[in-house]
Design an enzyme around this catalytic site. Structure first.
Site, PDB file in Angstrom:
ATOM      1  N   ASN A   9       0.865  -1.181   0.000  1.00 47.49           N
ATOM      2  CA  ASN A   9       0.000   0.000   0.000  1.00 47.49           C
ATOM      3  C   ASN A   9       0.897   1.224   0.000  1.00 47.49           C
ATOM      4  OD1 ASN A   9      -1.810   2.039   0.517  1.00 47.49           O
ATOM      5  ND2 ASN A   9      -2.269   1.397   2.623  1.00 47.49           N
ATOM      6  N   LYS A  11       0.027   4.248  -0.251  1.00 47.10           N
ATOM      7  CA  LYS A  11      -0.624   5.424   0.348  1.00 47.10           C
ATOM      8  C   LYS A  11      -0.410   6.662  -0.550  1.00 47.10           C
ATOM      9  CE  LYS A  11       0.241   3.337   4.802  1.00 47.10           C
ATOM     10  NZ  LYS A  11       0.203   3.511   6.237  1.00 47.10           N
ATOM     11  N   GLU A 163      -5.276  -5.206  10.644  1.00 46.01           N
ATOM     12  CA  GLU A 163      -4.291  -4.147  10.841  1.00 46.01           C
ATOM     13  C   GLU A 163      -4.569  -3.422  12.163  1.00 46.01           C
ATOM     14  OE1 GLU A 163      -2.335  -2.951   6.944  1.00 46.01           O
ATOM     15  OE2 GLU A 163      -4.044  -1.639   7.212  1.00 46.01           O
ATOM     16  N   GLY A 169       2.588   1.975  10.792  1.00 52.30           N
ATOM     17  CA  GLY A 169       3.577   3.041  10.663  1.00 52.30           C
ATOM     18  C   GLY A 169       4.304   3.399  11.946  1.00 52.30           C
ATOM     19  N   SER A 208       3.503  -2.410  10.351  1.00 54.11           N
ATOM     20  CA  SER A 208       4.951  -2.445  10.577  1.00 54.11           C
ATOM     21  C   SER A 208       5.610  -3.771  10.181  1.00 54.11           C
ATOM     22  CB  SER A 208       5.264  -2.085  12.034  1.00 54.11           C
ATOM     23  OG  SER A 208       4.841  -0.762  12.311  1.00 54.11           O
ATOM     24  N   GLY A 229       2.817  -1.207   4.279  1.00 57.92           N
ATOM     25  CA  GLY A 229       2.844   0.201   3.922  1.00 57.92           C
ATOM     26  C   GLY A 229       4.253   0.659   3.599  1.00 57.92           C
ATOM     27  N   GLY A 230       4.918   1.257   4.581  1.00 57.72           N
ATOM     28  CA  GLY A 230       6.243   1.860   4.371  1.00 57.72           C
ATOM     29  C   GLY A 230       7.246   0.965   3.661  1.00 57.72           C
TER      30      GLY A 230
HETATM   31  C1  PEP Z   1      -0.692   0.019   6.104  1.00 59.15           C
HETATM   32  O1  PEP Z   1      -0.821   1.224   5.961  1.00 59.15           O
HETATM   33  O2  PEP Z   1      -1.549  -0.740   5.626  1.00 59.15           O
HETATM   34  C2  PEP Z   1       0.463  -0.456   6.846  1.00 59.15           C
HETATM   35  C3  PEP Z   1       0.437  -1.670   7.287  1.00 59.15           C
HETATM   36  O3  PEP Z   1       1.493   0.426   7.019  1.00 59.15           O
HETATM   37  P1  PEP Z   1       2.958   0.092   7.638  1.00 59.15           P
HETATM   38  O4  PEP Z   1       3.413  -1.212   7.013  1.00 59.15           O
HETATM   39  O5  PEP Z   1       3.797   1.242   7.228  1.00 59.15           O
HETATM   40  O6  PEP Z   1       2.771  -0.051   9.095  1.00 59.15           O
END
Ligand code: PEP
Length: 248
Positions: A9, A11, A163, A169, A208, A229-230
Site C-alpha cells: 500500500n 498510500k 491491521e 507506521g 509495521s 505500507g512503508g
Molecule cells: C498500512 O498502511 O496498511 C500499513 C500496514 O502500514 P505500515 O506497514 O507502514 O505499518
C-alpha cells in the site's frame, strides 16, 4: 489451498519517478511463489497496470466510492479502477476511517461496488490501542467483520487484512500469539459467515511488517500474507518480504 498474497500500500506516496521500483521488483521477482500486489496512488494506476499487463504483479486501488459515477468531486469509482487496470481495491483502511470518517456501513457499500465491478476487495479491520488495552480486541474485530462485509463473500472476491491501528507506521507489532489469536478468530468468523468459502478467504496481517520480522509473522497460524505500507515503497524491502512469504 490459499495462495499467499504480498500486498503493498503506497498510500499518498509515489510519482512517475517511483516507477523504477516497480521495474526493479519485476526484474528481481520474475516468478514468485506468492501473489504480488501493489496499490499505488490513483495517479499511477493506469501506467503501472499497463507496464504490468500480462505480468505477475497485480495492481490495486486504495479506496473507491460506492456509486459507479456521478457528482462526487475527487472520488473514483470501482468501474473506473477496473478500467484503469486494477484488479484489487483496499477498503476501510484505518487512515480512511480516521481521516475521512468512513464507517462500517460505507465499507460494506464500497465492497458491494467493488464486487459489482468484478474486482477483489481487501477489507481492513483492526483495533485501536485503547480498545486492545480494554481487552476489547476480538469484539471490535467481530463487530467490524459483521457490519463491513456484505453477504456472499468468496475466496475469489474477498481478502481480509487485520491491521491493528496502533501498529500502522509505528514500528510496533503485536506479539505472535496476539496475531495468531486474532487471525484464528477472523478465520472462524469467516467460516461461520460464508461456510466453505470462508476457509479460502485470505487473511493478511498489516502493521509495521518489514524484512526483519516477516519470517516470524508468516509462520503464524492463518496468516496468508501481509498488507505492507512503508516497506513496500522500496523494491529491495518489499522483495525481501515477498521472499519470506514465498518460503513460508
Ligand atoms: C498500512 O498502511 O496498511 C500499513 C500496514 O502500514 P505500515 O506497514 O507502514 O505499518
Amino acid at each position: 489451498m490459499r495462495r499467499k498474497l504480498a500486498a503493498g500500500n503506497w498510500k499518498m506516496n509515489g510519482t512517475t519517478a517511483s516507477l523504477v521500483e516497480i521495474e526493479k521488483l519485476l526484474e528481481t521477482h520474475p516468478d514468485p511463489a506468492c501473489e504480488m500486489l501493489i496499490c499505488p496512488p490513483a495517479t499511477l494506476i493506469a501506467q503501472v497496470a499497463w507496464r504490468c499487463r500480462a505480468k505477475h504483479l497485480k495492481i490495486g486501488g486504495q479506496d473507491c466510492h460506492w456509486n459507479t459515477s456521478g457528482a462526487h468531486t475527487g472520488d473514483i469509482s470501482a468501474p473506473m479502477l477496473a478500467d484503469a487496470g486494477a484488479t484489487y481495491v483496499i477498503l476501510g483502511h484505518s487512515e480512511r476511517r480516521t481521516d475521512h470518517g468512513e464507517t462500517d456501513a460505507m465499507v460494506l457499500a464500497k465492497t458491494e461496488a467493488v464486487w459489482a465491478a468484478g474486482l477483489v476487495a481487501v477489507v481492513c479491520v483492526g483495533e485501536t490501542e485503547r480498545q486492545r488495552d480494554l481487552g476489547a480486541t476480538l469484539p471490535v474485530i467481530g463487530g467490524q467483520l459483521d457490519t463491513s462485509l456484505p453477504a456472499g463473500g468468496t475466496a475469489d472476491t474477498l481478502v481480509v487484512a487485520y491491521e491493528p491501528v496502533w501498529a500502522i507506521g509505528t514500528g510496533r507489532t503485536p506479539t505472535l500469539a496476539e496475531i495468531a489469536e486474532v487471525h484464528d478468530y477472523i478465520r472462524a468468523t469467516l467460516v461461520a459467515r460464508f461456510g466453505d468459502e470462508g476457509t479460502g478467504v485470505r487473511i493478511l496481517y498489516g502493521g509495521s511488517v518489514k524484512p526483519s520480522n516477516a519470517v516470524e509473522i508468516f509462520a503464524v497460524s492463518n496468516v496468508d500474507g501481509a498488507l505492507v505500507g512503508g516497506a513496500s515503497l522500496k523494491a529491495t524491502d518489499f522483495g525481501a518480504i515477498i521472499d519470506a512469504l514465498s518460503a513460508a
